[in-house]
Design a protein around this motif. Structure first.
Motif, PDB file in Angstrom:
ATOM      1  N   ASN A  40      10.016  36.570  77.174  1.00 23.50           N
ATOM      2  CA  ASN A  40       9.532  35.646  76.134  1.00 23.50           C
ATOM      3  C   ASN A  40       9.572  34.187  76.605  1.00 23.50           C
ATOM      4  N   LYS A  41       9.080  33.976  77.833  1.00 24.92           N
ATOM      5  CA  LYS A  41       8.991  32.644  78.446  1.00 24.92           C
ATOM      6  C   LYS A  41      10.349  32.045  78.817  1.00 24.92           C
ATOM      7  N   VAL A  42      11.414  32.828  78.696  1.00 24.57           N
ATOM      8  CA  VAL A  42      12.749  32.386  79.100  1.00 24.57           C
ATOM      9  C   VAL A  42      13.068  33.010  80.461  1.00 24.57           C
ATOM     10  N   THR A  43      13.494  32.182  81.422  1.00 24.43           N
ATOM     11  CA  THR A  43      13.806  32.666  82.764  1.00 24.43           C
ATOM     12  C   THR A  43      15.312  32.819  82.949  1.00 24.43           C
ATOM     13  N   LEU A  44      15.721  34.021  83.316  1.00 25.85           N
ATOM     14  CA  LEU A  44      17.131  34.320  83.586  1.00 25.85           C
ATOM     15  C   LEU A  44      17.285  34.584  85.082  1.00 25.85           C
ATOM     16  N   LYS A  45      18.417  34.186  85.661  1.00 20.91           N
ATOM     17  CA  LYS A  45      18.584  34.297  87.100  1.00 20.91           C
ATOM     18  C   LYS A  45      19.898  34.985  87.498  1.00 20.91           C
ATOM     19  N   CYS A  46      19.840  35.667  88.623  1.00 17.90           N
ATOM     20  CA  CYS A  46      21.037  36.239  89.245  1.00 17.90           C
ATOM     21  C   CYS A  46      20.973  35.896  90.730  1.00 17.90           C
ATOM     22  N   ASN A  47      21.986  35.188  91.232  1.00 14.94           N
ATOM     23  CA  ASN A  47      22.047  34.825  92.642  1.00 14.94           C
ATOM     24  C   ASN A  47      22.683  35.963  93.435  1.00 14.94           C
ATOM     25  N   VAL A  48      21.924  36.509  94.386  1.00 21.71           N
ATOM     26  CA  VAL A  48      22.384  37.665  95.159  1.00 21.71           C
ATOM     27  C   VAL A  48      22.667  37.267  96.605  1.00 21.71           C
ATOM     28  N   THR A  49      23.855  37.630  97.072  1.00 20.00           N
ATOM     29  CA  THR A  49      24.226  37.437  98.474  1.00 20.00           C
ATOM     30  C   THR A  49      24.303  38.803  99.133  1.00 20.00           C
ATOM     31  N   VAL A  50      23.606  38.961 100.245  1.00 20.53           N
ATOM     32  CA  VAL A  50      23.595  40.242 100.958  1.00 20.53           C
ATOM     33  C   VAL A  50      24.345  40.087 102.275  1.00 20.53           C
ATOM     34  N   ASN A  51      25.337  40.945 102.471  1.00 24.75           N
ATOM     35  CA  ASN A  51      26.099  40.966 103.720  1.00 24.75           C
ATOM     36  C   ASN A  51      25.612  42.106 104.600  1.00 24.75           C
ATOM     37  N   ASP A  52      25.720  41.908 105.903  1.00 23.11           N
ATOM     38  CA  ASP A  52      25.291  42.941 106.838  1.00 23.11           C
ATOM     39  C   ASP A  52      26.234  44.132 106.758  1.00 23.11           C
ATOM     40  N   LYS A  53      25.752  45.298 107.187  1.00 26.16           N
ATOM     41  CA  LYS A  53      26.584  46.496 107.185  1.00 26.16           C
ATOM     42  C   LYS A  53      27.737  46.338 108.162  1.00 26.16           C
ATOM     43  N   VAL A  54      28.890  46.859 107.775  1.00 22.81           N
ATOM     44  CA  VAL A  54      30.047  46.848 108.665  1.00 22.81           C
ATOM     45  C   VAL A  54      29.935  48.025 109.623  1.00 22.81           C
ATOM     46  N   VAL A  55      30.027  47.748 110.933  1.00 19.83           N
ATOM     47  CA  VAL A  55      29.928  48.816 111.922  1.00 19.83           C
ATOM     48  C   VAL A  55      31.146  49.733 111.814  1.00 19.83           C
ATOM     49  N   LYS A  56      30.891  51.020 111.668  1.00 15.95           N
ATOM     50  CA  LYS A  56      31.978  51.979 111.497  1.00 15.95           C
ATOM     51  C   LYS A  56      32.709  52.207 112.815  1.00 15.95           C
ATOM     52  N   ASP A  57      34.010  52.089 112.787  1.00 15.07           N
ATOM     53  CA  ASP A  57      34.860  52.325 113.952  1.00 15.07           C
ATOM     54  C   ASP A  57      35.558  53.666 113.766  1.00 15.07           C
ATOM     55  N   GLU A  58      35.223  54.605 114.655  1.00 13.96           N
ATOM     56  CA  GLU A  58      35.791  55.953 114.542  1.00 13.96           C
ATOM     57  C   GLU A  58      37.303  55.955 114.728  1.00 13.96           C
ATOM     58  N   ASN A  59      37.841  54.902 115.364  1.00  7.87           N
ATOM     59  CA  ASN A  59      39.283  54.836 115.616  1.00  7.87           C
ATOM     60  C   ASN A  59      40.021  54.028 114.549  1.00  7.87           C
ATOM     61  N   ALA A  60      39.311  53.574 113.518  1.00  6.89           N
ATOM     62  CA  ALA A  60      39.925  52.762 112.470  1.00  6.89           C
ATOM     63  C   ALA A  60      40.933  53.593 111.675  1.00  6.89           C
ATOM     64  N   THR A  61      41.972  52.912 111.188  1.00 12.04           N
ATOM     65  CA  THR A  61      43.022  53.562 110.413  1.00 12.04           C
ATOM     66  C   THR A  61      42.919  53.161 108.947  1.00 12.04           C
ATOM     67  N   ASP A  62      43.013  54.133 108.073  1.00  8.32           N
ATOM     68  CA  ASP A  62      42.962  53.873 106.632  1.00  8.32           C
ATOM     69  C   ASP A  62      44.315  53.321 106.170  1.00  8.32           C
ATOM     70  N   ILE A  63      44.322  52.060 105.698  1.00  9.49           N
ATOM     71  CA  ILE A  63      45.571  51.443 105.223  1.00  9.49           C
ATOM     72  C   ILE A  63      45.501  51.150 103.719  1.00  9.49           C
ATOM     73  N   THR A  64      44.632  51.888 103.027  1.00  5.17           N
ATOM     74  CA  THR A  64      44.490  51.702 101.582  1.00  5.17           C
ATOM     75  C   THR A  64      45.835  51.843 100.876  1.00  5.17           C
ATOM     76  N   ALA A  65      46.610  52.845 101.290  1.00  4.45           N
ATOM     77  CA  ALA A  65      47.902  53.101 100.651  1.00  4.45           C
ATOM     78  C   ALA A  65      48.890  51.953 100.867  1.00  4.45           C
ATOM     79  N   ALA A  66      48.716  51.204 101.957  1.00  7.09           N
ATOM     80  CA  ALA A  66      49.634  50.105 102.244  1.00  7.09           C
ATOM     81  C   ALA A  66      49.481  48.955 101.247  1.00  7.09           C
ATOM     82  N   LEU A  67      48.318  48.849 100.621  1.00  7.36           N
ATOM     83  CA  LEU A  67      48.081  47.794  99.634  1.00  7.36           C
ATOM     84  C   LEU A  67      48.345  48.267  98.206  1.00  7.36           C
ATOM     85  N   ALA A  68      48.436  49.589  98.028  1.00  3.02           N
ATOM     86  CA  ALA A  68      48.607  50.151  96.689  1.00  3.02           C
ATOM     87  C   ALA A  68      49.860  49.611  96.002  1.00  3.02           C
TER      88      ALA A  68
END
Length: 226
Positions: free
Chosen positions: A94-122
């Protein structure tokens, strides 16, 4: 009495823009029409659905993007992240303009040797602040990591300059001295890349250049004294 452990993170460019918030009287009036998100951060390949809130039912909405190479949008408001960069998604109602500012980050390269430390922050709760030139120290982030992989808190919006609440899930992966924390909330997925400074993860660091400035956000772990 609370004490803090420092963790450093440079993930909020909006903090540099903050100056002051005006306080206005509350009046009884109809809620203003707006989008469900005023800003969003996505990783390449991820999607987000934007919706018009407080609008007239059945009103026609015309969607557009300022940068098709960065993010596209369908006429149903579905945004797809295409490439690293920034884009503004617009909805005309209805002639009203609404906006959303979007920031796109590149994909994180997967490291097969990475360790999951999710539990360390829990179970940890953090408060983030940033020292802004000409403004001083400012609260820009609050985070609570749950035992079940859940995360909740608030972050400073780059458009409203106010803390906006969120709730979702997270995963933290460690590769050498680098840790990537991936958060999924409100249909968005974004990743923070940090450097480990202490082996017990009590201190992490990252810097981010914003215009001519390089800012650092300090996140301190909040603990109650026993």
């Amino acid at each position: 009495m609370k004490n803090y452990k420092r963790i450093t993170c440079g993930c909020l460019s909006a903090a540099v823009m903050f100056t002051a918030l005006a306080v206005t009287p509350v009046t009884a009036q109809a809620a203003a029409m707006k989008l469900n998100k005023s800003s969003a951060t996505l990783t390449v390949g991820k999607k987000l659905t934007l919706k018009v809130q407080n609008g007239k039912k059945g009103a026609k909405v015309k969607w557009s993007t300022s940068q098709k190479s960065v993010a596209t949008v369908t006429q149903k408001g579905v945004v797809t992240a295409k490439a690293e960069g920034k884009a503004t998604i617009k909805a005309v109602v209805n002639k009203v303009t609404l906006k959303c500012n979007v920031t796109v980050n590149d994909k994180v390269v997967k490291d097969e040797n990475a360790t999951d430390i999710t539990a360390a922050l829990a179970g940890k709760t953090y408060k983030g602040t940033a020292e802004i030139p000409g403004v001083g120290n400012m609260n820009v982030m609050n985070l609570t990591f749950g035992e079940d992989g859940a995360v909740s808190g608030s972050m400073l919006s780059e458009t409203t300059f106010q803390l906006e609440e969120f709730a979702g899930t997270y995963k933290a992966m460690l590769s050498g001295k680098k840790v990537n924390i991936t958060v999924t909330a409100d249909g968005e997925t974004f990743t923070y890349g940090l450097t480990v400074e202490k082996e017990d993860y009590s201190r992490l660091s990252a810097k981010q250049k914003v215009g001519a400035l390089e800012i650092t956000v300090v996140i301190e772990e909040v603990k109650e004294e026993q």
